[in-house]
Every structure is written in structure tokens, then in C-alpha cells.
Design an enzyme around this catalytic site. Structure first.
Site, mmCIF file in Angstrom:
data_model
loop_
_atom_site.group_PDB
_atom_site.id
_atom_site.type_symbol
_atom_site.label_atom_id
_atom_site.label_comp_id
_atom_site.label_asym_id
_atom_site.label_seq_id
_atom_site.Cartn_x
_atom_site.Cartn_y
_atom_site.Cartn_z
ATOM 1 N N CYS A 289 45.000 1.010 20.394
ATOM 2 C CA CYS A 289 45.116 0.939 18.920
ATOM 3 C C CYS A 289 45.764 -0.157 17.982
ATOM 4 O O CYS A 289 45.065 -1.238 17.911
ATOM 5 C CB CYS A 289 45.859 2.340 18.460
ATOM 6 S SG CYS A 289 45.523 2.963 16.884
ATOM 7 N N LYS B 298 51.690 0.953 26.011
ATOM 8 C CA LYS B 298 51.499 0.271 24.418
ATOM 9 C C LYS B 298 52.699 -0.665 24.264
ATOM 10 O O LYS B 298 53.926 -0.353 24.243
ATOM 11 C CB LYS B 298 51.430 1.263 23.544
ATOM 12 C CG LYS B 298 50.804 0.872 22.214
ATOM 13 C CD LYS B 298 50.485 2.027 21.268
ATOM 14 C CE LYS B 298 49.940 1.642 20.033
ATOM 15 N NZ LYS B 298 49.659 2.877 19.070
ATOM 16 N N GLU C 209 43.099 7.675 22.677
ATOM 17 C CA GLU C 209 44.632 7.427 22.600
ATOM 18 C C GLU C 209 45.180 8.918 22.782
ATOM 19 O O GLU C 209 45.066 9.657 21.914
ATOM 20 C CB GLU C 209 45.036 6.701 21.500
ATOM 21 C CG GLU C 209 46.557 6.464 21.423
ATOM 22 C CD GLU C 209 47.132 5.621 20.341
ATOM 23 O OE1 GLU C 209 48.150 5.339 20.285
ATOM 24 O OE2 GLU C 209 46.216 5.398 19.359
#
Length: 259
Positions: free
Chosen positions: A144, A110, A42
Site C-alpha cells: 500500500c 510493511k 492487504e
């Protein structure tokens, strides 16, 4: 038919895209000798230097994207990872993948912003899914904190995805959560999970590594430690179909009860 995966578990120079591109280029050159898909962490070009995204984030035609396109074509591999995106002054944590012809096959912003690392103060959340196709195999990519939302993982799996690619900067104190969540996501969705976490530290956090590949039964195929390394695994996405036939959870769902 198997797919050869390489996971680049690397430390990230805080707020220094040029240094990170240089390091990643060397690691990609090495990994490409033994893989067809290369996964980076990431925000691998910047780390969580969020307050400087106005200086170091880039648009979708920026230097990092051009580099990854060129390397993917040069080595004949798919390369993926998340990059700080600047879209006309709005900033996103964006997971991209480029295939062996240099075509972008994934752009996922995200969806779930992580308050403990102040993402919501600096970034906008995405509104699109991370589904894409990898060599004719439906898969998905998430970032994540997303893995703490099982309904978001299941949303991607309902389209037949056989693999879940995860990129992360997951802190070391909660690395047990990382492992347990990823194994659970693999079992409950009967899919392969391929996850890349960074190592090292930034001014605020130490990161846990333990990049991992998990099969649809929840078995760990490969796992990294806490230092920089390239993790290799060979997986057969076609195994997913037979496993889903043995325990037909997707057929036995009761969405009428899940509201």
C-alpha cells in the site's frame, strides 16, 4: 513462458478473521482453476481493526498461515497477501507468499506506516526488503503506502526484479493516486506491476478497488472496478529483459549524483 495471475478484489469483514478466511477459501478455489498465482489484499483477514490486534493478529504458525499453506499445496498455486502478525506482543502488517509446495517464499513487514490510518500508533515497521523469487523469476512485494516511495521500489528493482506485487487497502477518495502511482512505478522501473486493492468499507474508510496489472511500458493489462471480483491476467516476465535493453535506464543511472 507466461504466468497466469488471479487478483482477489474482495470486501473484508472488519475484525473477523474466520469470516474472511471462509470467503477467501471459496474465492481461492474458484481462482485456482485459471491461475498459478493468487493475490489477496492487504490485511485481508482483519481489515484495519488495529486496536484489537492483540486479539486477532497471529504468529507465523497461526491458522491463516496453515490455511494458505494447505490451499497452495492442494491447488498447486502460489498464494500471497498481507496478514496481521503478532510477534510476541509486537504487531506488524506482514506480506507473505506460499508456493505450490506450501513453502513460504516471502515474509515482508510493511516498512512505511500510514499515519492517516493510525498504523504508527499500533504497529512496528519492518526493516527487511520484499524481494523473493517466483518460479525462478526475481520479483518483489510491497504494501500500500510503500508505493509512494519510489526510492523503495527502485531499491528492489536494482537486484533485477521483473515484477512488483502490491497489496493494499487504498481509500476511494485517492484512487486516482493509486492508479497513477502504479503506472509510474511500472514505467520508471520497466517491470510488471500486479496490485490488489480491497473494496467495501470499514467504520472509518471506503475503499477504491481498481486492482490493476500494468506492463513495463505502462499499459494497463487488466483493471477491476469498485465491486468484489476476481481479476485475471496472463503476463510474460521475460518481456522485461528486452524492454530494459531498448531503454537502458539501469545502465544509465548516475548513483554518484543521487546522494
Amino acid at each position: 513462458m507466461t504466468t497466469k495471475i488471479a487478483i482477489l478484489q474482495m470486501d473484508i469483514a472488519f475484525g473477523d478473521p474466520e469470516a474472511n478466511r471462509e470467503k477467501a477459501t471459496k474465492k481461492i478455489k474458484e481462482a485456482a482453476k485459471k491461475s498459478e498465482v493468487i493475490l489477496l489484499p492487504e490485511l485481508w483477514t482483519t481489515g484495519y481493526d488495529l486496536s484489537r490486534f492483540n486479539e486477532i493478529a497471529e504468529d507465523m504458525n497461526g491458522p491463516t498461515h496453515q490455511l494458505i499453506k494447505d490451499l497452495a499445496r492442494q491447488y498447486g498455486v502460489t498464494i500471497a497477501g498481507s496478514i496481521a502478525e503478532n510477534d510476541e506482543g509486537q504487531y506488524y502488517n506482514t506480506f507473505v507468499a506460499y508456493n505450490a509446495t506450501g513453502e513460504r517464499i516471502l515474509k515482508y513487514r510493511k516498512a512505511h506506516l500510514f499515519r492517516l490510518m493510525n498504523e504508527e500508533k499500533h504497529l512496528f515497521s519492518g526493516n527487511q526488503k520484499g524481494s523473493f523469487t517466483l518460479e525462478n523469476v526475481p520479483v518483489a512485494g510491497v504494501i500500500c503506502y510503500d508505493i509512494r516511495f519510489p526510492e523503495w521500489m527502485r531499491t528492489h528493482m536494482l537486484n533485477g526484479s521483473r515484477g512488483l506485487f502490491v497489496v493494499a487497502e487504498w481509500p476511494k477518495p485517492r484512487v486516482d493516486h493509486w492508479r497513477n502511482l502504479l503506472i509510474s512505478r511500472a514505467i520508471e522501473n520497466q517491470c510488471f506491476v500486479i496490485a490488489c486493492n480491497r473494496v467495501g468499507a470499514d467504520p472509518n474508510n471506503t475503499f477504491g478497488g481498481h486492482s490493476i496489472v500494468v506492463d513495463p511500458w505502462g499499459n494497463v493489462v487488466a483493471e477491476g472496478g469498485e465491486n468484489e471480483e476476481i481479476l485475471y491476467a496472463e503476463i510474460d516476465f521475460s518481456a522485461v529483459e528486452s524492454i530494459r535493453e531498448q531503454i537502458p535506464i539501469f545502465q544509465d543511472r548516475r548513483p554518484d549524483l543521487y546522494e
